[in-house]
Design a protein around this motif. Structure first.
Motif, PDB file in Angstrom:
ATOM      1  N   LEU A   5       0.897  -1.271  -0.094  1.00 26.30           N
ATOM      2  CA  LEU A   5      -0.068   0.003   0.072  1.00 26.30           C
ATOM      3  C   LEU A   5       0.946   1.234  -0.008  1.00 26.30           C
ATOM      4  O   LEU A   5       1.527   1.302   0.855  1.00 26.30           O
ATOM      5  N   HIS A   6       0.666   2.153  -0.957  1.00 25.90           N
ATOM      6  CA  HIS A   6       1.561   3.337  -1.057  1.00 25.90           C
ATOM      7  C   HIS A   6       0.413   4.538  -0.899  1.00 25.90           C
ATOM      8  O   HIS A   6      -0.664   4.526  -1.350  1.00 25.90           O
ATOM      9  N   VAL A   7       0.676   5.556   0.036  1.00 28.47           N
ATOM     10  CA  VAL A   7      -0.124   6.329   0.228  1.00 28.47           C
ATOM     11  C   VAL A   7       0.585   7.971   0.026  1.00 28.47           C
ATOM     12  O   VAL A   7       1.719   7.880   0.536  1.00 28.47           O
ATOM     13  N   ARG A   8      -0.017   8.915  -0.692  1.00 30.82           N
ATOM     14  CA  ARG A   8       0.574   9.922  -0.843  1.00 30.82           C
ATOM     15  C   ARG A   8      -0.652  11.183  -0.662  1.00 30.82           C
ATOM     16  O   ARG A   8      -1.487  11.255  -1.161  1.00 30.82           O
ATOM     17  N   ASN A   9      -0.301  11.916   0.325  1.00 35.81           N
ATOM     18  CA  ASN A   9      -0.986  12.878   0.571  1.00 35.81           C
ATOM     19  C   ASN A   9      -0.680  14.322  -0.018  1.00 35.81           C
ATOM     20  O   ASN A   9       0.320  14.682  -0.306  1.00 35.81           O
ATOM     21  N   ASP A  10      -1.690  14.970  -0.476  1.00 37.70           N
ATOM     22  CA  ASP A  10      -1.425  16.374  -1.092  1.00 37.70           C
ATOM     23  C   ASP A  10      -2.419  17.369  -0.650  1.00 37.70           C
ATOM     24  O   ASP A  10      -3.335  17.027  -0.009  1.00 37.70           O
ATOM     25  N   PRO A  35      -3.203  14.152   8.352  1.00 37.93           N
ATOM     26  CA  PRO A  35      -2.011  14.028   8.588  1.00 37.93           C
ATOM     27  C   PRO A  35      -1.181  12.747   7.979  1.00 37.93           C
ATOM     28  O   PRO A  35      -2.024  11.629   7.906  1.00 37.93           O
ATOM     29  N   PRO A  36       0.095  12.625   8.071  1.00 33.56           N
ATOM     30  CA  PRO A  36       0.677  11.358   7.246  1.00 33.56           C
ATOM     31  C   PRO A  36       0.582  10.275   8.113  1.00 33.56           C
ATOM     32  O   PRO A  36       1.043  10.312   9.304  1.00 33.56           O
ATOM     33  N   ILE A  37      -0.328   9.514   7.748  1.00 33.76           N
ATOM     34  CA  ILE A  37      -0.338   7.916   8.404  1.00 33.76           C
ATOM     35  C   ILE A  37      -0.168   6.815   7.197  1.00 33.76           C
ATOM     36  O   ILE A  37      -0.642   6.953   6.152  1.00 33.76           O
ATOM     37  N   VAL A  38       0.798   6.174   7.509  1.00 33.67           N
ATOM     38  CA  VAL A  38       1.427   5.168   6.433  1.00 33.67           C
ATOM     39  C   VAL A  38       1.002   3.956   6.719  1.00 33.67           C
ATOM     40  O   VAL A  38       0.895   3.238   7.804  1.00 33.67           O
ATOM     41  N   LEU A 136      10.406  11.215   3.272  1.00 35.17           N
ATOM     42  CA  LEU A 136       9.404  10.507   3.157  1.00 35.17           C
ATOM     43  C   LEU A 136       8.180  11.147   4.115  1.00 35.17           C
ATOM     44  O   LEU A 136       7.110  10.848   3.787  1.00 35.17           O
ATOM     45  N   ARG A 137       8.602  11.657   5.149  1.00 29.33           N
ATOM     46  CA  ARG A 137       7.781  12.263   5.962  1.00 29.33           C
ATOM     47  C   ARG A 137       7.045  13.609   5.410  1.00 29.33           C
ATOM     48  O   ARG A 137       5.727  13.684   5.706  1.00 29.33           O
ATOM     49  N   GLU A 138       7.888  14.145   4.854  1.00 32.58           N
ATOM     50  CA  GLU A 138       7.057  15.364   4.096  1.00 32.58           C
ATOM     51  C   GLU A 138       6.126  14.742   3.090  1.00 32.58           C
ATOM     52  O   GLU A 138       5.271  15.811   2.572  1.00 32.58           O
ATOM     53  N   LEU A 139       6.382  13.901   2.371  1.00 30.35           N
ATOM     54  CA  LEU A 139       5.690  13.282   1.181  1.00 30.35           C
ATOM     55  C   LEU A 139       4.444  12.566   1.706  1.00 30.35           C
ATOM     56  O   LEU A 139       3.614  12.178   0.883  1.00 30.35           O
ATOM     57  N   GLY A 140       4.372  12.355   2.885  1.00 30.18           N
ATOM     58  CA  GLY A 140       3.214  11.836   3.665  1.00 30.18           C
ATOM     59  C   GLY A 140       3.372  10.113   3.629  1.00 30.18           C
ATOM     60  O   GLY A 140       2.393   9.449   3.825  1.00 30.18           O
ATOM     61  N   LEU A 141       4.486   9.589   3.404  1.00 30.33           N
ATOM     62  CA  LEU A 141       4.740   8.308   3.022  1.00 30.33           C
ATOM     63  C   LEU A 141       5.341   7.282   4.376  1.00 30.33           C
ATOM     64  O   LEU A 141       5.172   6.052   4.613  1.00 30.33           O
ATOM     65  N   SER A 142       5.744   8.351   5.364  1.00 33.75           N
ATOM     66  CA  SER A 142       6.171   7.372   6.532  1.00 33.75           C
ATOM     67  C   SER A 142       6.346   8.555   7.517  1.00 33.75           C
ATOM     68  O   SER A 142       6.605   9.725   7.538  1.00 33.75           O
ATOM     69  N   ASP A 143       6.395   7.982   8.869  1.00 26.48           N
ATOM     70  CA  ASP A 143       6.208   8.884  10.049  1.00 26.48           C
ATOM     71  C   ASP A 143       7.413   8.372  11.127  1.00 26.48           C
ATOM     72  O   ASP A 143       7.608   8.708  11.991  1.00 26.48           O
ATOM     73  N   GLN A 144       8.386   7.545  10.474  1.00 28.78           N
ATOM     74  CA  GLN A 144       9.405   6.893  11.464  1.00 28.78           C
ATOM     75  C   GLN A 144      10.870   7.666  10.914  1.00 28.78           C
ATOM     76  O   GLN A 144      10.944   8.356   9.855  1.00 28.78           O
ATOM     77  N   ASP A 145      11.652   7.534  11.941  1.00 31.70           N
ATOM     78  CA  ASP A 145      13.054   7.965  11.649  1.00 31.70           C
ATOM     79  C   ASP A 145      13.936   7.001  12.559  1.00 31.70           C
ATOM     80  O   ASP A 145      14.354   7.192  13.775  1.00 31.70           O
TER      81      ASP A 145
END
Length: 349
Positions: A5-10, A35-38, A136-145
């Motif tokens: 599953l790929h999610v892109r928020n804009d 908000p970015p939820i991946v 990835l976080r700014e693209l809304g694809l991930s919230d991890q680091d």
């Protein structure tokens, strides 16, 4: 077979791309922004592709240099291959230990010896992973680091460390403007060129030499006056800023670039420049780092000069420093134990 599953928020909504077991890809209907939820099934390969595309766009806007793009892309590719060999196919599986093993992996010296990687090499590797996951976080694809808790020894001088390469890229990115260049962007451009906070507030439109891509720094009690080179991003920002301020204050000799042109004391001008730089550092998440200060932005110029030329005197001239030992301290260079004069040599990233 795992569905991915790929999610892109804009701003127009969120689009989900679902890959079915048969290989078909379905685009879901856009939903309201959130908000970015991946999804936990985001593939590492797709994530890397998206990061590289975003970096290409940043390079086109001169927020990232072509040299940085080439280096970061190469290292990100190495990380992907390293992670894949270890069975990591999804972004959710990139744990801290996976990232830390890559950051601290051994390397080869100029003599071909396998040795521990140098602190500088480890900093670059961590920088690449950190900006990749920030992208990835700014693209809304991930919230991890996975690099959040990887602590490395940094270069500090008088309680401040220089920005790392990824942090300088993020600073340019977050200083971007929409309709007109801001004082924040101008302050960042002048600091990344090598200007100190006590000089930035005095910089005026007349100090710019755009045909030669440089800006004149007036110097101060501790710093010599000098020309500082402008990269493509800084040149464009300062050119636009000069046009803007000259429209309001037509005298180029007194139209200030990074602060108001109203009369003010030296201390007030320095304080205003520091406020602008601190605002940007807060935007990129560095406000809680006690070793990051406005001087950290200026120090980045010295580090880049030293890494490019290998000459500490060039770094000193860039910042107007009168002491080579002081310049060495700013860039974290210990000339007494220079690995170029030992058996180890510098390591490849």
């Amino acid at each position: 077979m795992t569905n991915v599953l790929h999610v892109r928020n804009d701003l127009n909504g969120s689009h989900a791309y679902v890959r079915h077991a048969c290989g078909a890809v379905e685009l879901s209907r856009p939903t309201s922004w959130r908000p970015p939820i991946v999804g936990t099934d985001l593939s590492l390969a797709h994530a890397v592709d998206q990061v590289l595309e975003s970096w290409r766009e940043m390079t086109a806007r001169d927020e990232m240099s072509m040299q940085t793009f080439d280096k970061f892309s190469l290292l990100l590719g190495r990380f992907q291959r390293n992670a894949t060999v270890r069975g990591v196919l999804l972004v959710a599986d990139v744990r801290q230990d996976i990232a830390e093993d890559f950051v601290t992996a051994k390397g080869r010296s100029r003599h071909g010896h396998v040795t521990d990687s140098s602190p500088a090499t480890q900093l670059v590797r961590r920088s690449v992973l950190r900006i990749a996951f920030r992208t990835l976080r700014e693209l809304g694809l991930s919230d991890q680091d996975p690099t959040r808790d990887i602590v490395l020894s940094g270069r500090t001088y008088e309680g401040a460390r220089a920005l790392t390469e990824d942090e300088a890229v993020s600073l340019r990115h977050h200083a971007a403007y929409v309709t007109r260049p801001t004082r924040h962007a101008a302050a960042a451009a002048l600091a990344l060129a090598g200007g100190h906070s006590g000089e930035i507030g005095h910089s005026v439109a007349a100090d710019l030499d755009l045909p030669h891509s440089r800006v004149w720094m007036r110097g101060a009690t501790k710093y010599d006056a000098r020309w500082c080179r402008l990269d493509a991003w800084a040149r464009e920002v300062l050119a636009e800023r000069a046009r803007h301020v000259l429209g309001q204050h037509p005298d180029p000799a007194s139209a200030r670039l990074a602060v108001s042109s109203c009369p003010a004391s030296d201390a007030a001008l320095q304080a205003r420049a520091c406020v602008a730089l601190r605002d940007l550092l807060r935007r990129i998440g560095l406000s809680d780092d006690p070793e990051v200060k406005p001087a950290s932005v200026t120090a980045r110029a010295a580090v880049e000069t030293f890494e490019y030329t290998g000459r500490i005197e060039a770094a000193a001239r860039r910042l107007g420093l009168r002491s080579l030992d002081r310049a060495a301290a700013v860039v974290g260079y210990n000339w007494r134990t220079d690995p170029a004069h030992t058996d180890g040599g510098m390591l490849d990233a």
